[in-house]
Write an enzyme that holds these catalytic residues in place. Structure first.
Site, PDB file in Angstrom:
ATOM      1  N   SER A 286       8.388  -6.978   1.267  1.00 22.67           N
ATOM      2  CA  SER A 286       9.666  -5.653   1.075  1.00 22.67           C
ATOM      3  C   SER A 286      10.358  -6.125   0.543  1.00 22.67           C
ATOM      4  O   SER A 286      11.541  -7.708   1.080  1.00 22.67           O
ATOM      5  CB  SER A 286       9.027  -4.730   2.631  1.00 22.67           C
TER       6      SER A 286
ATOM      7  N   TYR B 253      10.356  -4.720  11.424  1.00 26.08           N
ATOM      8  CA  TYR B 253       9.457  -4.715  10.276  1.00 26.08           C
ATOM      9  C   TYR B 253      10.785  -5.777   9.345  1.00 26.08           C
ATOM     10  O   TYR B 253      10.211  -6.476   8.931  1.00 26.08           O
ATOM     11  CB  TYR B 253      10.094  -2.868  10.049  1.00 26.08           C
TER      12      TYR B 253
HETATM   13  N1  LIG Z   1       6.273   2.084   0.836  1.00 22.29           N
HETATM   14  C1  LIG Z   1       7.193   1.421   0.560  1.00 22.29           C
HETATM   15  O1  LIG Z   1       8.300   2.145   0.802  1.00 22.29           O
HETATM   16  C2  LIG Z   1       7.504   0.763   0.664  1.00 22.29           C
HETATM   17  C3  LIG Z   1       8.022  -0.335   0.694  1.00 22.29           C
HETATM   18  C4  LIG Z   1       7.986  -2.235   0.501  1.00 22.29           C
HETATM   19  C5  LIG Z   1       6.675  -2.506   1.354  1.00 22.29           C
HETATM   20  N2  LIG Z   1       5.852  -1.395   1.784  1.00 22.29           N
HETATM   21  C6  LIG Z   1       4.773  -2.222   2.392  1.00 22.29           C
HETATM   22  O2  LIG Z   1       3.277  -2.051   1.617  1.00 22.29           O
HETATM   23  C7  LIG Z   1       2.447  -1.905   2.118  1.00 22.29           C
HETATM   24  C8  LIG Z   1       1.088  -0.728   2.110  1.00 22.29           C
HETATM   25  O3  LIG Z   1       2.190   0.574   3.072  1.00 22.29           O
HETATM   26  P1  LIG Z   1       2.298   1.965   1.756  1.00 22.29           P
HETATM   27  O4  LIG Z   1       3.931   2.156   1.597  1.00 22.29           O
HETATM   28  O5  LIG Z   1       1.481   1.915   0.855  1.00 22.29           O
HETATM   29  O6  LIG Z   1       1.986   3.012   2.939  1.00 22.29           O
HETATM   30  P2  LIG Z   1       0.749   3.472   3.551  1.00 22.29           P
HETATM   31  O7  LIG Z   1       0.291   4.884   2.505  1.00 22.29           O
HETATM   32  O8  LIG Z   1       0.984   4.110   4.668  1.00 22.29           O
HETATM   33  O9  LIG Z   1      -0.406   2.551   3.653  1.00 22.29           O
HETATM   34  C9  LIG Z   1      -0.799   2.104   4.581  1.00 22.29           C
HETATM   35  C10 LIG Z   1      -2.539   1.463   4.445  1.00 22.29           C
HETATM   36  O10 LIG Z   1      -2.588   0.106   5.506  1.00 22.29           O
HETATM   37  C11 LIG Z   1      -3.644   0.737   6.730  1.00 22.29           C
HETATM   38  N3  LIG Z   1      -3.506   0.365   8.216  1.00 22.29           N
HETATM   39  C12 LIG Z   1      -2.494   0.719   8.805  1.00 22.29           C
HETATM   40  N4  LIG Z   1      -2.349   0.762  10.076  1.00 22.29           N
HETATM   41  C13 LIG Z   1      -3.240  -0.494  10.276  1.00 22.29           C
HETATM   42  C14 LIG Z   1      -4.105  -1.829  11.366  1.00 22.29           C
HETATM   43  N5  LIG Z   1      -3.775  -1.255  12.116  1.00 22.29           N
HETATM   44  N6  LIG Z   1      -5.661  -1.898   9.886  1.00 22.29           N
HETATM   45  C15 LIG Z   1      -5.579  -2.028   8.981  1.00 22.29           C
HETATM   46  N7  LIG Z   1      -4.972  -0.948   7.853  1.00 22.29           N
HETATM   47  C16 LIG Z   1      -4.012  -0.269   8.551  1.00 22.29           C
HETATM   48  C17 LIG Z   1      -3.572   2.745   6.232  1.00 22.29           C
HETATM   49  O11 LIG Z   1      -4.467   2.905   6.510  1.00 22.29           O
HETATM   50  P3  LIG Z   1      -5.294   4.473   7.221  1.00 22.29           P
HETATM   51  O12 LIG Z   1      -4.888   5.370   6.667  1.00 22.29           O
HETATM   52  O13 LIG Z   1      -6.392   4.176   8.139  1.00 22.29           O
HETATM   53  O14 LIG Z   1      -4.157   4.874   8.179  1.00 22.29           O
HETATM   54  C18 LIG Z   1      -2.710   1.984   4.744  1.00 22.29           C
HETATM   55  O15 LIG Z   1      -4.792   2.485   4.370  1.00 22.29           O
HETATM   56  C19 LIG Z   1       2.678  -2.262   3.770  1.00 22.29           C
HETATM   57  O16 LIG Z   1       2.806  -3.328   3.986  1.00 22.29           O
HETATM   58  C20 LIG Z   1       4.487  -2.083   3.607  1.00 22.29           C
HETATM   59  O17 LIG Z   1       5.027  -2.297   4.792  1.00 22.29           O
HETATM   60  C21 LIG Z   1       5.847  -0.103   1.453  1.00 22.29           C
END
Ligand SMILES: NC(=O)c1ccc[n+]([C@@H]2O[C@H](COP(=O)([O-])OP(=O)(O)OC[C@H]3O[C@@H](n4cnc5c(N)ncnc54)[C@H](OP(=O)(O)O)[C@@H]3O)[C@@H](O)[C@H]2O)c1
Length: 264
Positions: free
Chosen positions: A144, A157
């Site tokens: 991130s 985080y």
């Molecule tokens: N969105 C942003 O602004 C942003 C910015 C920087 C970095 N990121 C990073 O991008 C990555 C993906 O996040 P996202 O933004 O796509 O969020 P998201 O839409 O909430 O997706 C998160 C994913 O992780 C899964 N997950 C949650 N808890 C888990 C567990 N205990 N074991 C296995 N899988 C699990 C969720 O599954 P369920 O649907 O079953 O809960 C979902 O598939 C993360 O590492 C996040 O830190 C995001």
């Protein structure tokens, strides 16, 4: 453009957001897929879509990667299903916690470290040696822009993503000459369920980026053999703020921006 034909990719957190977009792009580029996330109900439609649209072979594995044994269970199932063929690993699953540190539930912060740090390291340890042996492999770790600075009110985080960034760059340098590519992807605020889970909206002044933009940046990073990529120009500038202004000053500014309402 990176070719994923005859390759098998394992994507964690593939049921939504950036993980689902990675799965889609990898399938579009010819990969078979192992998709992992806790909820089978949310994984199934993603798997069905990829089979129908791209003719990919897709295995959906429901697993909680915040559990100590989660990564081992997942890799065991992935090996059994694919015949030990996983040669692309996308460590994407993760979530953030937001609030005054003393008020955050300790268990939730612990699960955050287990998922965002421990599972990333364990999954890589389990799958990378076979890639090295084959002389071919790709590991994409989703960090991130938070990984470039200390993040008050999201301390765990920011520190977790700093681990992922540093760890990935080190492995990039270790394995680039041995056929295994390691890339850290650093998205800024992106339009996913992340902020629903976090409990706070934020955009760093710009619009939210799309998951497709993040994945396009990642593919560009792979094509160029980079150690890390930052998605978006504004995110690139803000990520470099700590280097230019100093870590303490940037942490202070961020504390003022992110401080929760009300006392203290
Ligand atoms: N969105 C942003 O602004 C942003 C910015 C920087 C970095 N990121 C990073 O991008 C990555 C993906 O996040 P996202 O933004 O796509 O969020 P998201 O839409 O909430 O997706 C998160 C994913 O992780 C899964 N997950 C949650 N808890 C888990 C567990 N205990 N074991 C296995 N899988 C699990 C969720 O599954 P369920 O649907 O079953 O809960 C979902 O598939 C993360 O590492 C996040 O830190 C995001």
């Amino acid at each position: 453009m990176t070719d994923f034909r005859n390759r098998t990719a394992l994507v964690t957190g593939a049921s939504s957001g950036i993980g689902a977009a990675f799965a889609e792009a990898l399938a579009a580029h010819g990969a078979d897929l192992v998709l992992a996330a806790p909820s089978e109900e949310r994984l199934r439609p993603v798997a069905e879509r990829l089979r129908a649209l791209h003719g990919a072979r897709v295995w959906a594995v429901p697993v909680d990667l915040a559990r100590e044994d989660g990564p081992d269970l997942l890799v065991e199932q992935a090996r059994a299903a694919t015949g030990d063929a996983v040669d692309v690993l996308v460590n994407n699953a993760g979530f953030g916690t937001y609030g005054r540190y003393e008020e955050l539930p300790a268990d939730r912060d612990h699960r955050e470290v287990m998922l965002d740090v421990v599972a990333v390291e364990r999954m890589t340890h389990l799958l990378l040696p076979a890639m090295v042996e084959r002389g071919r492999g790709t590991v994409v770790n989703v960090s991130s822009t938070s990984g470039f600075q200390a993040v008050p009110y999201m301390a765990v985080y920011g520190a977790s993503k700093a681990f992922v960034l540093s760890y990935s760059i080190a492995l990039w340098a270790e394995y680039r000459s041995r056929g295994v590519q390691v890339l850290a992807v650093c998205p800024g605020p992106t339009d996913t369920h992340f902020f629903d889970v976090l409990g706070r909206r934020m955009s760093a002044g710009g619009r939210l980026r799309t998951t497709d933009e993040v994945v396009t940046a990642a593919f560009r990073g792979l094509d160029r053999g980079l150690p890390y990529v930052i998605d978006g120009r504004l995110n690139y500038l803000t990520s470099n703020a700590s280097r230019l202004l100093g870590r303490g000053l940037v942490a202070g500014i961020t504390a003022r921006t992110l401080r929760p309402r009300g006392n203290p």
